[in-house]
Design an enzyme around this catalytic site. Structure first.
Site, short mmCIF file in Angstrom:
data_model
loop_
_atom_site.label_atom_id
_atom_site.label_comp_id
_atom_site.label_asym_id
_atom_site.label_seq_id
_atom_site.Cartn_x
_atom_site.Cartn_y
_atom_site.Cartn_z
N TYR A 280 33.03 45.74 48.55
CA TYR A 280 34.48 45.56 48.53
C TYR A 280 34.90 44.85 47.25
CZ TYR A 280 39.01 43.50 49.59
OH TYR A 280 40.32 43.13 49.53
N GLU B 105 43.03 47.17 45.81
CA GLU B 105 41.80 47.10 46.57
C GLU B 105 40.97 48.37 46.44
OE1 GLU B 105 42.18 44.86 50.68
OE2 GLU B 105 42.04 47.00 51.01
#
Ligand code: GDP
Ligand code: MN
Length: 377
Positions: free
Chosen positions: A101, A189
């Site tokens: 991530y 993101e």
């Protein structure tokens, strides 16, 4: 402003972040055609303003064009978190060895952007943050300097051991921060940031939220807004210059000022009710804004009572009272109205309301209690 994944990919690509190239389809046949062109296994991905599409069945692997068309048939029209899927993204499927991530948000407490990295990517990062926060690396950025090379490298080492992968991740982190800053984002993101069995680092998902206050100087990005993907009530509110957020309760709230609106919602909850919305009609509310606000609130079938809570300062209570009278003449209300006004031109407002057959209250607790009782009756 939320962007779709395909839009976010396109923007992030301009900053040099590598994504597999594909196409967007609105029908199963279009999805098939893209899969034929890509020749090989593809991912068919629901384009909605929501995370967790994978878990909801909105992200599927197709081995051939026929499967891609079949997945598109199932995904198009599907609802994910109350949003209807109108488009799918079809991209070459990557083989995945690991999922990490990378994200950038504004940390209000730290008063600066923070770049986050975690080797526990792919799944719900919120869950990782809640259960095992130590698995998320947080790097605060001084916006005067941007993400510095040593910070990016530290993030890379948090994700991978292999030096080439560390460098690749650091490079992507720098580009993600650059994009976040240049695009006026409040969130950027990549989840998952994947490695392939050959060891390559690639981005497989992208999420961008643009700060609405940044859109005026970025018309090109403002034009990316997908009106069909937003709640109609929120669009209508924006067109009238109202700050509105739809919620699930039954007490419609019409308040001037964001702080008072929040306090009103708290009070509704304190007295056992649930607010149906957040609504700030703004500082100088002309009657027309009040008409629009009432239209928006009453279009929500969940609303059982409507509470006006106005603290007159620059906002004049008589303007609001006139707006209420005008609105209820234009369309009769099906739910009871509780009106609390105090401050500038309070007496005039009460007179206007009384003449029109309404009663105006001045005590906030009293008004909230009544609105909650009426919603529950
Ligand atoms: P989200 O659930 O809305 O975040 O959608 P994602 O695009 O992140 O997809 C969800 C999951 O699908 C990912 O975590 C991956 O496990 C899987 N996935 C996405 N793209 C690919 C791909 O190209 N190949 C493979 N094998 N899996 C993928
Ligand atoms: Mn994802």
């Amino acid at each position: 402003m939320n962007l779709h994944e395909y839009q976010a990919r396109e923007l992030l690509q301009r900053f040099g972040i590598p994504f597999p190239h594909g196409g967007v389809a609105g029908t199963a046949e279009e999805a098939r055609a893209i899969a034929e062109r890509l020749a090989g296994p593809v991912m068919v991905k629901a384009q909605v303003h929501s995370g967790g599409r994978g878990k909801a069945g909105g992200v599927k692997l197709a081995r051939n064009p026929t499967e891609a068309a079949a997945h598109a048939t199932r995904i198009l029209g599907m609802t994910i978190h109350d949003l209807t899927v109108q488009k799918v993204l079809v991209v070459p499927a990557a083989e995945i060895a690991s999922e990490s991530y990378l994200g950038v948000i504004v940390d209000r407490a730290a008063q600066r952007p923070v770049v986050m990295g975690s080797a526990a990517g792919g799944v719900d990062i919120e869950e990782v943050a809640a259960r095992t926060p130590e698995r998320i690396q947080r790097v605060p950025v001084d916006p005067r300097y941007g993400l510095l090379p040593h910070q990016a490298t530290a993030l890379g080492f948090g994700l991978y051991r292999d030096l080439a992968q560390v460098r690749a991740a650091a490079d992507i982190a720098e580009k993600l921060y650059a994009a976040f800053y240049a695009l006026g984002a409040s969130l950027a993101e990549i989840n998952p940031l994947a490695t392939t069995p050959e060891g390559q680092v690639i981005a497989l998902d992208a999420k961008l939220v643009i700060d609405d206050n940044e859109l005026a100087r970025r018309p090109e990005i403002a034009a990316l807004r997908d009106l069909s993907a937003e709640a109609p009530s929120e669009r209508q509110a924006r067109d009238h210059g109202l700050s509105f957020i739809k919620l699930q309760g039954s007490v419609g709230c019409c308040v001037n000022g964001a702080g008072l609106a929040m306090a009103t919602m708290d009070l509704v909850k304190l007295y056992g009710g649930e607010p149906a919305n957040f609504l700030d009609i703004g500082g100088s509310s002309n009657p027309q804004k009040v008409v629009a606000a009432l239209q928006i609130i009453t279009s929500d079938p969940g609303v059982r009572s409507i509470l006006f809570n106005i603290f007159g300062g620059i906002t004049r209570c008589d303007d609001v009272a006139n707006g209420i009278v005008q609105a209820t003449r234009q369309f009769p209300l099906k739910v009871p109205l509780v009106i609390r006004l105090t401050g500038t031109n309070e007496a005039e407002a009460i007179a206007i309301l009384t003449n029109a057959g309404f009663s105006g209250l001045t005590d906030m607790d009293d008004a909230v209690r009544r609105a909650v009782a009426l919603a529950q009756a």
